[in-house]
Scaffold this motif. Structure first.
Motif, short mmCIF file in Angstrom:
data_model
loop_
_atom_site.label_atom_id
_atom_site.label_comp_id
_atom_site.label_asym_id
_atom_site.label_seq_id
_atom_site.Cartn_x
_atom_site.Cartn_y
_atom_site.Cartn_z
N ASN A 84 0.91 -1.17 -0.02
CA ASN A 84 0.05 0.21 -0.07
C ASN A 84 0.78 1.25 0.24
O ASN A 84 1.41 1.43 0.93
N CYS A 85 1.05 1.86 -1.24
CA CYS A 85 1.77 3.19 -1.46
C CYS A 85 0.94 4.47 -1.62
O CYS A 85 1.45 5.32 -2.16
N GLY A 86 -0.25 4.11 -0.94
CA GLY A 86 -1.36 5.44 -1.15
C GLY A 86 -0.77 6.27 -0.14
O GLY A 86 -0.40 6.28 0.97
N VAL A 87 -0.88 7.85 -0.33
CA VAL A 87 -0.69 9.01 0.29
C VAL A 87 -1.91 9.79 0.25
O VAL A 87 -2.28 10.49 -0.78
N THR A 88 -2.40 10.33 1.58
CA THR A 88 -3.70 11.13 1.43
C THR A 88 -3.32 12.52 1.03
O THR A 88 -2.07 13.01 1.00
N SER A 89 -4.03 13.25 -0.02
CA SER A 89 -3.88 14.50 -0.44
C SER A 89 -2.86 14.31 -1.68
O SER A 89 -2.43 15.33 -2.05
N SER A 90 -2.56 13.27 -2.20
CA SER A 90 -1.59 13.03 -3.38
C SER A 90 -2.48 13.43 -4.46
O SER A 90 -3.34 13.14 -4.65
N ASN A 91 -1.56 13.71 -5.43
CA ASN A 91 -2.28 13.65 -6.90
C ASN A 91 -1.06 13.11 -7.95
O ASN A 91 -0.32 12.51 -7.47
N THR A 92 -1.37 13.07 -9.16
CA THR A 92 -0.70 12.09 -10.12
C THR A 92 0.78 12.66 -10.10
O THR A 92 1.62 12.04 -10.24
N LEU A 93 0.95 13.92 -9.99
CA LEU A 93 2.49 14.46 -10.04
C LEU A 93 3.31 14.05 -8.74
O LEU A 93 4.19 13.36 -9.24
N ASN A 94 2.51 13.89 -7.77
CA ASN A 94 3.14 13.35 -6.43
C ASN A 94 3.42 11.93 -6.52
O ASN A 94 4.58 11.44 -6.23
N GLN A 95 2.46 11.23 -7.01
CA GLN A 95 2.71 9.79 -7.31
C GLN A 95 3.48 9.37 -8.09
O GLN A 95 4.51 8.40 -8.01
N ALA A 96 3.77 10.10 -9.26
CA ALA A 96 4.75 9.74 -10.31
C ALA A 96 6.29 10.20 -9.73
O ALA A 96 7.12 9.44 -10.15
N ALA A 97 6.17 11.23 -8.71
CA ALA A 97 7.64 11.66 -8.09
C ALA A 97 7.80 10.55 -7.06
O ALA A 97 9.15 10.50 -6.81
N ALA A 98 7.10 9.99 -6.61
CA ALA A 98 7.37 8.68 -5.57
C ALA A 98 7.72 7.67 -6.43
O ALA A 98 8.33 6.61 -5.49
N LEU A 99 7.33 7.29 -7.39
CA LEU A 99 7.64 6.05 -8.22
C LEU A 99 9.17 5.74 -8.23
O LEU A 99 9.26 4.25 -7.79
N PRO A 100 10.14 6.35 -8.72
CA PRO A 100 11.59 5.84 -8.53
C PRO A 100 11.90 5.44 -7.01
O PRO A 100 12.52 4.38 -7.18
N LYS A 101 11.61 6.19 -6.20
CA LYS A 101 12.05 5.60 -4.72
C LYS A 101 11.31 4.03 -4.57
O LYS A 101 11.90 3.32 -3.92
N MET A 102 10.01 3.99 -4.95
CA MET A 102 9.39 2.93 -4.45
C MET A 102 9.85 1.66 -5.40
O MET A 102 9.92 0.76 -4.99
N LEU A 103 10.12 1.98 -6.69
CA LEU A 103 10.36 0.84 -7.60
C LEU A 103 11.74 0.53 -7.22
O LEU A 103 12.07 -0.73 -6.98
#
Length: 136
Positions: A84-103
């Protein structure tokens, strides 16, 4: 949350407290989930879901989030791990920015990115499962 003009990319690591009247724990990587090893164990299919408060599961127990429900459904007869990598109040830009770290850290075989704020309101568990199946 970390202060970001576009919204949060991840949550405060190791934070615990109430979110919408439900006790919530954030892992060391800034996600609402248990701690995970960097790579899935041999024979385990690992998937991750990035998203907003709906994915994070504001107001529900971790095991009641759709990420963990999907993990349970998919694990019948096989070993599956849902992150579960969901983050309250995030948007598509934030989620795309978080992807490299998560991957890089989790190495999931699949990343699911549900629509943000454009999904219809779903009230029943079965309608949620139908919507998840359409996303797969």
């Amino acid at each position: 949350f970390y202060d970001d003009p576009n919204g949060p990319e991840y949550l405060t690591p190791n934070w615990e407290g109430y979110v919408s009247e439900e006790w919530t724990k954030i892992n060391a990587d800034g996600f609402r989930d248990v701690s995970h090893t960097p790579h899935a164990a041999p024979g385990v299919f690992r998937f991750a879901v990035v998203g907003d408060s709906y994915t994070m599961g504001d107001g529900v127990r971790l095991e009641d989030t759709y990420v963990k429900q999907l993990e349970t459904m998919l694990s019948r007869g096989r070993r599956v791990e849902g992150l579960n990598c969901g983050v309250t109040s995030s948007n598509t830009l934030n989620q795309a920015a978080a992807l490299p770290k998560m991957l890089q850290h989790y190495s999931p075989a699949l990343v699911i990115t549900p629509p943000v704020r454009s999904r219809p309101r779903m009230t029943s568990f079965s309608s949620r499962i139908r919507a998840i199946r359409k996303m797969l």
